[in-house]
Design an enzyme around this catalytic site. Structure first.
Site, PDB file in Angstrom:
ATOM      1  N   ARG A 183      58.421  21.244 -44.713  1.00 36.33           N
ATOM      2  CA  ARG A 183      59.104  21.833 -45.867  1.00 36.33           C
ATOM      3  C   ARG A 183      59.764  23.140 -45.471  1.00 36.33           C
ATOM      4  NH1 ARG A 183      54.530  22.071 -50.383  1.00 36.33           N
ATOM      5  NH2 ARG A 183      56.218  23.052 -51.594  1.00 36.33           N
ATOM      6  N   CYS A 244      54.963  30.455 -51.252  1.00 38.73           N
ATOM      7  CA  CYS A 244      54.653  29.043 -50.997  1.00 38.73           C
ATOM      8  C   CYS A 244      55.593  28.213 -51.851  1.00 38.73           C
ATOM      9  CB  CYS A 244      53.187  28.747 -51.303  1.00 38.73           C
ATOM     10  SG  CYS A 244      52.703  29.102 -53.000  1.00 38.73           S
TER      11      CYS A 244
END
Length: 293
Positions: A183, A244
């Site tokens: 990611r 995050c």
């Protein structure tokens, strides 16, 4: 693990289940489902997706002080309660640090994180199962707290850091991203449809599993955590921002930094909106998103 801790008292100890799963969980698990399946006796369920800023377009952003106090009252919690926040047996350390961090932001005096519920279950400590008759016996009147703005950083604050440092990440504030390497690089999709992957220029990737024991999914010991941070090139003398996907794993990084006594607490902030906000408000064209695929 002590987060906030006042002097010893006769306060009651209340387990607080912070179970939460990503929206694309392959088994369709939810925090409330696993809370009903296995929990510590007497535990209350803290719903991360329910105790949030109702007006924000981003998931589970910090609530207002009034909404926080309302949620604590509905759970029958008191300001002098000693809260033991814990995760799921399935995931190990994951979302409990987010709830503990929220409690810190709103100044709750006594907070501990169980490290962790997987070990609690495997070592035979008491658990119960079945849908509770009620999540709380008697509601309380939790006072409206003060919001500690110094523990949180906004999109504008992070954007200014990225632009001022020119995306080099060589000076000033260190931005640590707890998402997976795929990611972060842009090679894997985000769990939320339509959201581009990638990373903030100059940020450092430190996926959550790297600070956990691979078997127990508990936080690594203090000295091992320090070694992980050092291997990533982090410097304790410099301020740190953790991020995050939606601010959950970022709080786990913040907790690990606190546990390892790596850097000063006043120099650590969590980016509440994290990548879900960043990717919707920034772009590659304006220099706020990079991919390294």
């Amino acid at each position: 693990m002590a987060m906030n801790e006042s002097s010893p008292s006769t306060s009651r100890i209340v387990p607080l289940c912070a179970a939460w799963f990503l929206p694309n969980d392959p088994q369709g698990r939810t925090g409330r489902k696993v809370f009903a399946q296995t929990r510590i006796p007497g535990a209350r369920f803290f719903d991360i997706d329910g105790v949030k800023d109702e007006e924000s377009p981003y998931p589970h952003m910090l609530p207002t002080a009034e909404r926080f106090a309302q949620a604590m009252s509905e759970l029958g919690l008191k300001r002098d309660d000693d809260l033991m926040v814990y995760d799921t047996h399935e995931l190990g350390i994951f979302s409990a640090p987010r709830v503990a961090w929220m409690l810190q932001v709103f100044g709750h005096p006594k907070i501990h994180i169980l490290n962790n519920f997987r070990l609690w279950v495997e070592q035979g400590y008491p658990t119960t199962t079945g849908e509770p008759l009620s999540n709380v016996q008697v509601s309380t009147s939790y006072p409206v707290p003060t919001f500690d703005v110094d523990r949180v950083i906004t999109f504008r604050g992070v954007r200014d850091i990225v632009k001022e440092q020119g995306g080099k990440g060589s000076e000033g504030v260190q931005i640590i991203d707890a998402r997976s390497a795929g990611r972060f690089s842009g090679s894997e999709p985000e769990p939320r449809p339509g959201l581009s992957s990638g990373h903030m220029p100059g940020s450092i990737n430190l996926p959550l599993p790297e600070i956990l024991d691979p078997k127990t999914k508990a936080f690594l010991p203090k000295e091992e955590l320090k070694k992980v941070f050092q291997r990533k090139g982090l410097e304790p003398e410099r301020p740190i921002v953790t991020t995050c996907g939606t601010g959950v794993m970022a709080a786990a990084l913040d907790t690990a930094l606190q546990e390892a006594q790596f850097g000063a607490g006043v120099d650590r902030r969590v980016y509440d909106g994290s990548w879900t906000e960043w990717a919707q408000r920034g772009s590659e064209k304006d220099g706020l998103i990079e991919q390294s695929t």
